[in-house]
Design an enzyme around this catalytic site. Structure first.
Site, PDB file in Angstrom:
ATOM      1  N   CYS A  75      -6.643  -1.931   0.471  1.00  0.00           N
ATOM      2  CA  CYS A  75      -5.826  -2.111   1.660  1.00  0.00           C
ATOM      3  C   CYS A  75      -6.744  -2.324   2.865  1.00  0.00           C
ATOM      4  O   CYS A  75      -7.528  -1.426   3.218  1.00  0.00           O
ATOM      5  CB  CYS A  75      -4.934  -0.889   1.903  1.00  0.00           C
TER       6      CYS A  75
ATOM      7  N   CYS B  71      -5.761   0.568   5.829  1.00  0.00           N
ATOM      8  CA  CYS B  71      -6.015   2.012   5.832  1.00  0.00           C
ATOM      9  C   CYS B  71      -7.145   2.432   4.898  1.00  0.00           C
ATOM     10  O   CYS B  71      -7.525   3.604   4.888  1.00  0.00           O
ATOM     11  CB  CYS B  71      -4.740   2.774   5.468  1.00  0.00           C
TER      12      CYS B  71
ATOM     13  N   CYS C 223       0.838  -1.189   0.000  1.00  0.00           N
ATOM     14  CA  CYS C 223       0.000   0.000   0.000  1.00  0.00           C
ATOM     15  C   CYS C 223       0.880   1.248   0.000  1.00  0.00           C
ATOM     16  O   CYS C 223       1.769   1.382   0.857  1.00  0.00           O
ATOM     17  CB  CYS C 223      -0.906  -0.003   1.229  1.00  0.00           C
TER      18      CYS C 223
ATOM     19  N   CYS D  51       0.290   3.167   3.606  1.00  0.00           N
ATOM     20  CA  CYS D  51       0.673   2.641   4.925  1.00  0.00           C
ATOM     21  C   CYS D  51       1.656   1.473   4.857  1.00  0.00           C
ATOM     22  O   CYS D  51       2.057   0.953   5.903  1.00  0.00           O
ATOM     23  CB  CYS D  51      -0.572   2.228   5.703  1.00  0.00           C
TER      24      CYS D  51
ATOM     25  N   ASP E 153      21.095  -7.652 -18.484  1.00  0.00           N
ATOM     26  CA  ASP E 153      20.930  -8.617 -17.389  1.00  0.00           C
ATOM     27  C   ASP E 153      19.859  -9.628 -17.782  1.00  0.00           C
ATOM     28  O   ASP E 153      18.683  -9.293 -17.927  1.00  0.00           O
ATOM     29  CB  ASP E 153      20.521  -7.868 -16.117  1.00  0.00           C
TER      30      ASP E 153
END
Length: 448
Positions: free
Chosen positions: A228, A231, A206, A209, A356
């Site tokens: 979430c 919150c 989130c 939070c 990579d």
């Protein structure tokens, strides 16, 4: 136009003519020459256009192509960069070979590399930005997903009045307050539940939070109807929504957007997101749902993106892969094929591919031995890496051929034991194959 800009433009156009007359392609060098002579040439070339910038990790090229198809239902004069040459020099080249516009102010629908958005907005103020998604990709260039998003936002900050048309199912696109008007599109085709993304999924914390996000449903990776539980942060209200997926095959997808039945001639859930983005741009620009449906049904092939090529009677599908999320979506897509096929995996590690190659270990290659694949071929500059990866995934060595030389890989295709052949290739490997296919007459052009 200043004298400096006139000289730079003339030099760029001359180099473009020379390259395309004698070498059948070249989308970067004319832009480099022009920019060297006039570093601010984009301001001159783009000043008479309404510009739509399409950016994000996956789906830029297809979303750009579909958006152009949709907008052509209403607008006559549209400039675009169809080959995916999406850095500053490629975008300059796109403007260099634009036909002279007559009448209405022309549109430019531009695919732009995430790190190059700011290179465009320094000189051009777009009418709209389209955000497709952000996944871990070419970490040597971009870093983690939050770094990539910040690169995009640095460019957007120079155009605060442009409308953002964003994938509402991506939590990262709802993580910061922006001054721009925002339009969201996303999926709304499943019943609400309460689930979490699988381990090793990026971007599921989130932004308010730092609690792990939950989802009412997930379409794939970290995309879905998130919330979430700690919150109250949640997915924003969607302006345009996919309501239903009716059928998926490797060659087509049928679905409904805002209740309108639509079919596109390309497979994969990830490509439905691209179509939804194009639909949303069309609606933003005043194109009706009926016109959009008509545009999608035209089914134009897209450069290197599930491009179908007949190679001496073999039905070859060429697919670009460059990161784990995109690769896994392609594996999902080919798994829906009911017929036997040959699998070719080609891995290069040049700058345009990402140097990579460790990302292949996050790809779900373990699914391949369970599919109806009669032969595997691996090749490319990093053939040892992709070959070993398939060995670890459990591919039968008796079915597995190794050929580093891409020219020779093309020669192997007519000898494949199946009519269908899927080629999954990184960017420079894909370009190389297209040049060989063009030289042999299987396609009309290698680069453009």
């Amino acid at each position: 136009m200043s004298l400096k800009s006139s000289i730079a433009t003339a030099a760029g156009k001359s180099s473009y003519w020379f390259l395309h007359t004698f070498f059948k392609g070249g989308s970067s060098l004319p832009g480099k020459i022009t920019k060297r002579l006039d570093p601010e040439i984009l301001a001159t070339l783009g000043r008479d256009y309404d510009v739509i910038v399409i950016t994000g990790t996956n789906g830029k090229t297809l979303t750009t192509a579909l958006t152009v198809q949709v907008l052509k239902e209403k607008y006559d004069n549209i400039l675009t960069n169809p080959t995916g040459s999406n850095m500053e020099q490629g975008i300059i080249t796109t403007f260099l070979h634009a036909p002279k516009s007559k009448g209405k102010r022309p549109l430019a629908v531009l695919e732009v590399d995430e790190a190059n958005v700011i290179m465009v907005t320094k000189y051009i103020k777009p009418k709209a930005f389209v955000f497709t998604n952000i996944f871990r990709d070419q970490m040597d260039r971009y870093g983690e997903i939050y770094t990539t998003y910040n690169k995009i936002l640095n460019g957007v900050a120079l155009a605060p009045n442009a409308t953002i048309i964003a994938n509402g199912d991506a939590p990262i696109f709802h993580s910061k307050q922006l001054p721009n008007p925002i339009v969201y599109y996303g999926f709304d085709n499943q019943k609400d539940g309460d689930i979490k993304a699988t381990p090793n999924t990026d971007g599921v914390l989130c932004p308010q939070c730092q609690h792990v996000l939950h989802y009412h449903f997930i379409s794939y990776s970290n995309l879905g109807k998130y919330f979430c539980p700690n919150c109250g942060f949640e997915r924003p209200e969607l302006n345009f929504a996919l309501n239903k997926i009716n059928d998926l095959t490797p060659k087509s997808s049928t679905f409904e957007i805002d209740g309108e039945p639509i079919k596109i001639g390309i497979g994969g859930v990830y490509n439905i997101y691209n179509a939804l983005a194009a639909y949303s741009v069309g609606r933003f620009m005043g194109v009706s749902p009926a016109q959009t449906k008509k545009a999608f049904e035209k089914g134009k092939q897209i450069f290197g993106r599930q491009e179908e090529i007949n190679v001496d009677g073999k039905l070859v599908t060429l697919i670009l892969v460059k990161n784990p999320v995109g690769l896994n979506q392609v594996i999902d897509m080919i798994s829906t094929d009911k017929d036997p096929f040959t699998f070719i995996g080609l891995l290069n590690a040049n700058y345009a591919d990402g140097i990579d190659t460790s990302w292949i270990w996050d790809g779900d290659f373990e699914r391949l031995p369970k599919m109806n694949i009669k032969q595997f071929i691996t090749g490319g500059e990093r053939y040892k890496d992709i070959t070993y990866r398939l060995q670890v995934a459990g591919v039968d060595p008796k079915k597995h051929l190794v050929e580093p030389d891409l020219d020779k890989v093309v020669e192997m295709i007519p000898k494949a034991p199946t009519k269908k052949v899927y080629i999954l290739a990184t960017y420079t490997a894909m370009l190389h194959l297209r040049k060989v296919f063009a030289a042999k007459g299987f396609i009309k052009g290698g680069m453009d």
